[in-house]
Motif scaffolding. Structure first.
Motif, PDB file in Angstrom:
ATOM      1  N   GLN A   3     -12.364 117.451   3.131  1.00  0.00           N
ATOM      2  CA  GLN A   3     -12.210 118.706   4.458  1.00  0.00           C
ATOM      3  C   GLN A   3     -11.846 117.177   5.329  1.00  0.00           C
ATOM      4  OE1 GLN A   3     -13.822 122.395   5.066  1.00  0.00           O
ATOM      5  NE2 GLN A   3     -13.655 122.139   7.379  1.00  0.00           N
ATOM      6  N   ASN A  31      -4.698 109.414  -0.504  1.00  0.00           N
ATOM      7  CA  ASN A  31      -3.555 109.480   0.399  1.00  0.00           C
ATOM      8  C   ASN A  31      -4.058 111.263   1.446  1.00  0.00           C
ATOM      9  OD1 ASN A  31      -2.440 112.383  -0.897  1.00  0.00           O
ATOM     10  ND2 ASN A  31      -2.928 110.995  -2.656  1.00  0.00           N
ATOM     11  N   GLN A  33      -2.518 114.480   3.217  1.00  0.00           N
ATOM     12  CA  GLN A  33      -1.132 114.750   3.989  1.00  0.00           C
ATOM     13  C   GLN A  33      -1.483 116.016   5.158  1.00  0.00           C
ATOM     14  OE1 GLN A  33       0.652 116.608  -0.236  1.00  0.00           O
ATOM     15  NE2 GLN A  33      -1.203 114.968  -1.383  1.00  0.00           N
ATOM     16  N   TYR A  35       0.241 119.853   7.160  1.00  0.00           N
ATOM     17  CA  TYR A  35       0.872 120.498   6.620  1.00  0.00           C
ATOM     18  C   TYR A  35       1.160 121.257   8.075  1.00  0.00           C
ATOM     19  CZ  TYR A  35       0.617 120.196   1.858  1.00  0.00           C
ATOM     20  OH  TYR A  35       0.412 119.675   0.253  1.00  0.00           O
ATOM     21  N   HIS A  45       4.699 121.595   3.778  1.00  0.00           N
ATOM     22  CA  HIS A  45       4.247 120.173   3.793  1.00  0.00           C
ATOM     23  C   HIS A  45       4.925 119.575   4.383  1.00  0.00           C
ATOM     24  CE1 HIS A  45       4.387 116.095   1.816  1.00  0.00           C
ATOM     25  NE2 HIS A  45       3.477 116.024   1.506  1.00  0.00           N
ATOM     26  N   LEU A  48       3.265 112.890   3.604  1.00  0.00           N
ATOM     27  CA  LEU A  48       2.355 111.818   2.880  1.00  0.00           C
ATOM     28  C   LEU A  48       1.915 111.110   2.875  1.00  0.00           C
ATOM     29  CD1 LEU A  48       1.575 112.723  -1.155  1.00  0.00           C
ATOM     30  CD2 LEU A  48       1.722 110.276   0.146  1.00  0.00           C
ATOM     31  N   ARG A  50      -0.073 107.395   1.648  1.00  0.00           N
ATOM     32  CA  ARG A  50      -0.653 106.650   0.982  1.00  0.00           C
ATOM     33  C   ARG A  50      -2.308 105.628   1.577  1.00  0.00           C
ATOM     34  NH1 ARG A  50       4.001 108.006  -2.102  1.00  0.00           N
ATOM     35  NH2 ARG A  50       2.942 108.725  -3.764  1.00  0.00           N
ATOM     36  N   GLY A  94      -5.911 112.006  -5.349  1.00  0.00           N
ATOM     37  CA  GLY A  94      -4.702 111.468  -5.533  1.00  0.00           C
ATOM     38  C   GLY A  94      -4.714 113.215  -6.373  1.00  0.00           C
ATOM     39  N   THR A  95      -3.330 112.671  -7.847  1.00  0.00           N
ATOM     40  CA  THR A  95      -3.222 113.776  -7.980  1.00  0.00           C
ATOM     41  C   THR A  95      -3.504 114.944  -8.638  1.00  0.00           C
ATOM     42  OG1 THR A  95      -0.799 112.105  -8.809  1.00  0.00           O
ATOM     43  CG2 THR A  95      -0.998 114.287 -10.354  1.00  0.00           C
ATOM     44  N   ALA A  96      -3.030 116.186  -8.191  1.00  0.00           N
ATOM     45  CA  ALA A  96      -3.606 116.772  -9.418  1.00  0.00           C
ATOM     46  C   ALA A  96      -4.903 117.437  -8.513  1.00  0.00           C
ATOM     47  CB  ALA A  96      -3.799 117.144 -10.893  1.00  0.00           C
ATOM     48  N   SER A  97      -5.217 117.268  -7.119  1.00  0.00           N
ATOM     49  CA  SER A  97      -6.561 117.885  -6.656  1.00  0.00           C
ATOM     50  C   SER A  97      -6.767 118.686  -5.770  1.00  0.00           C
ATOM     51  CB  SER A  97      -7.382 115.863  -6.268  1.00  0.00           C
ATOM     52  OG  SER A  97      -8.269 116.006  -5.185  1.00  0.00           O
ATOM     53  N   LYS A  98      -7.799 119.330  -5.634  1.00  0.00           N
ATOM     54  CA  LYS A  98      -7.978 120.503  -4.624  1.00  0.00           C
ATOM     55  C   LYS A  98      -7.317 119.815  -3.115  1.00  0.00           C
ATOM     56  CE  LYS A  98     -12.268 121.345  -3.858  1.00  0.00           C
ATOM     57  NZ  LYS A  98     -13.463 121.881  -4.363  1.00  0.00           N
ATOM     58  N   LEU A  99      -6.671 120.665  -2.192  1.00  0.00           N
ATOM     59  CA  LEU A  99      -7.008 120.210  -1.002  1.00  0.00           C
ATOM     60  C   LEU A  99      -7.382 121.220   0.047  1.00  0.00           C
ATOM     61  CD1 LEU A  99      -3.025 119.722  -0.783  1.00  0.00           C
ATOM     62  CD2 LEU A  99      -4.315 118.495  -1.234  1.00  0.00           C
ATOM     63  N   PHE A 101      -9.271 122.221   3.054  1.00  0.00           N
ATOM     64  CA  PHE A 101      -8.181 122.446   4.725  1.00  0.00           C
ATOM     65  C   PHE A 101      -8.661 122.533   5.639  1.00  0.00           C
ATOM     66  CE2 PHE A 101      -3.383 122.261   3.630  1.00  0.00           C
ATOM     67  CZ  PHE A 101      -3.405 122.748   2.426  1.00  0.00           C
TER      68      PHE A 101
ATOM     69  N   TYR B  31       1.306 121.628 -12.396  1.00  0.00           N
ATOM     70  CA  TYR B  31       0.102 121.789 -11.808  1.00  0.00           C
ATOM     71  C   TYR B  31       0.616 123.081 -11.217  1.00  0.00           C
ATOM     72  CZ  TYR B  31      -1.564 117.334 -13.186  1.00  0.00           C
ATOM     73  OH  TYR B  31      -0.638 116.128 -14.467  1.00  0.00           O
ATOM     74  N   TYR B  33      -2.016 125.987  -8.418  1.00  0.00           N
ATOM     75  CA  TYR B  33      -2.939 126.667  -8.165  1.00  0.00           C
ATOM     76  C   TYR B  33      -3.015 127.699  -7.418  1.00  0.00           C
ATOM     77  CZ  TYR B  33      -2.731 121.247  -8.078  1.00  0.00           C
ATOM     78  OH  TYR B  33      -2.114 119.765  -7.773  1.00  0.00           O
ATOM     79  N   TYR B  35      -4.581 129.159  -3.138  1.00  0.00           N
ATOM     80  CA  TYR B  35      -5.440 129.307  -2.905  1.00  0.00           C
ATOM     81  C   TYR B  35      -5.562 130.535  -2.043  1.00  0.00           C
ATOM     82  CZ  TYR B  35      -4.724 123.747  -2.840  1.00  0.00           C
ATOM     83  OH  TYR B  35      -5.001 122.697  -3.062  1.00  0.00           O
ATOM     84  N   VAL B  43      -7.444 128.287   4.932  1.00  0.00           N
ATOM     85  CA  VAL B  43      -6.884 128.754   3.640  1.00  0.00           C
ATOM     86  C   VAL B  43      -8.424 127.706   2.205  1.00  0.00           C
ATOM     87  CG1 VAL B  43      -5.240 127.729   2.049  1.00  0.00           C
ATOM     88  CG2 VAL B  43      -5.128 128.227   4.713  1.00  0.00           C
ATOM     89  N   PHE B  45      -9.384 126.561  -0.969  1.00  0.00           N
ATOM     90  CA  PHE B  45      -8.987 126.811  -3.040  1.00  0.00           C
ATOM     91  C   PHE B  45      -9.594 127.959  -3.780  1.00  0.00           C
ATOM     92  CE2 PHE B  45      -8.110 124.406  -6.642  1.00  0.00           C
ATOM     93  CZ  PHE B  45      -9.326 124.657  -7.485  1.00  0.00           C
ATOM     94  N   SER B  95       2.512 121.518  -8.119  1.00  0.00           N
ATOM     95  CA  SER B  95       3.052 119.960  -8.168  1.00  0.00           C
ATOM     96  C   SER B  95       3.742 119.212  -9.208  1.00  0.00           C
ATOM     97  CB  SER B  95       1.283 118.840  -7.393  1.00  0.00           C
ATOM     98  OG  SER B  95       0.287 119.245  -8.404  1.00  0.00           O
ATOM     99  N   GLN B  99       2.917 113.488  -8.900  1.00  0.00           N
ATOM    100  CA  GLN B  99       3.260 113.784  -7.939  1.00  0.00           C
ATOM    101  C   GLN B  99       1.878 114.658  -7.251  1.00  0.00           C
ATOM    102  OE1 GLN B  99       5.935 117.182  -6.787  1.00  0.00           O
ATOM    103  NE2 GLN B  99       7.486 115.547  -6.560  1.00  0.00           N
ATOM    104  N   GLU B 100       1.576 114.053  -5.703  1.00  0.00           N
ATOM    105  CA  GLU B 100       0.757 114.356  -5.102  1.00  0.00           C
ATOM    106  C   GLU B 100       0.748 115.582  -4.156  1.00  0.00           C
ATOM    107  OE1 GLU B 100      -0.100 109.541  -4.451  1.00  0.00           O
ATOM    108  OE2 GLU B 100       1.347 111.275  -4.943  1.00  0.00           O
ATOM    109  N   GLN B 102       1.825 119.004  -2.615  1.00  0.00           N
ATOM    110  CA  GLN B 102       1.671 120.399  -3.282  1.00  0.00           C
ATOM    111  C   GLN B 102       2.567 121.059  -2.505  1.00  0.00           C
ATOM    112  OE1 GLN B 102      -2.018 121.858  -3.357  1.00  0.00           O
ATOM    113  NE2 GLN B 102      -3.558 120.025  -4.834  1.00  0.00           N
TER     114      GLN B 102
END
Lengths: 111, 113
Positions: A3, A31, A33, A35, A45, A48, A50, A94-99, A101, B31, B33, B35, B43, B45, B95, B99-100, B102
């Motif tokens: 977080q 990276n 991001q 929002y 979004h 982003l 890196r 990275g890719t497909a990782s949960k975010l 917040f 991918y 998701y 939330y 928010v 997950f 995503s 691509q990072e 979402q």
């Protein structure tokens, strides 16, 4: 994922002024991001950046990343009333990782 | 510009009833998701989904929840027996490969009475 912690919690400025909000995180990232969420709406979004980048621009947005300090900042220049929203940072592995917040920075831009 | 869509925008249900929230992710994304955001809170997950199976789920995503991609376009979240505390805004996101970013849908506001 981890977080991000946004600071300040709330920010009130006048239209035309710049708004700066900060984000800190704890461990290394791939990276980060940013929002925006208007009240009761979905997350949009913004940008982003890196881990190998130090600064990035998109329109009136400027984002910086300091991996040594584990922090990022979002600058909105020449703010408008329509920028009123909550802003969140999301450090990512990275890719497909949960975010994950945080509580965000609530920005209020007044006329 | 492609976007994630969600239906319905609002859903009111009685406690104990089943609800299905629907999402149409961006068409070439891989991918997916879910939330949720309880009013006034962060928010959170719930679950991620890839290649027709759950990749990761949170503690919130217990046996009452399930996800499905019934066809090539829809992605659904089912809550089998709703509780009052399931009242929240539910967001779908998607995503693409490599691509990072979402991309989030506008959300479904669920109210359980």
């Amino acid at each position: 994922s981890q977080q991000g912690e946004e600071d300040p919690q709330a920010l009130s400025i006048q239209e035309g002024e710049n708004a700066t909000m900060n984000c800190s995180y704890k461990t290394s990232i791939n990276n980060l991001q940013w929002y925006r969420q208007n009240s009761g709406r979905g997350l949009v979004h913004l940008i982003l950046i890196r881990s190998n980048e130090r600064e990035k621009h998109s329109g009136r947005l400027r984002v910086t990343l300091d991996t040594s300090k584990k922090s990022s900042s979002l600058l909105i220049t020449a703010s408008r009333a329509a920028d009123t929203a909550s802003y969140f940072c999301a450090p990512s592995d990275g890719t497909a990782s949960k975010l994950t917040f945080g509580t965000g920075t609530r920005l209020q831009v007044t006329l | 510009e492609p976007e994630v869509t969600q239906t319905p925008s609002h859903q009111v249900t009685q406690m104990g009833q089943e609800v299905i929230l629907r999402c149409v992710p961006i068409s070439n994304h891989l991918y997916f998701y879910w939330y949720r955001q309880i009013l006034g809170q962060k928010v959170e997950f719930l679950v991620s989904f890839y290649n027709n199976e759950i990749s990761e789920k949170s503690e919130i995503f217990d046996d009452q929840f399930s996800v499905e991609r019934p066809d090539g376009s829809n992605f659904t979240l089912k809550i089998r027996s709703t509780k009052l505390e399931d009242s929240a805004m539910y967001f779908c996101a998607s995503s693409g490969q490599f691509q990072e970013t979402q991309y989030f849908g506008p959300g479904t506001r669920l109210l359980v009475l």
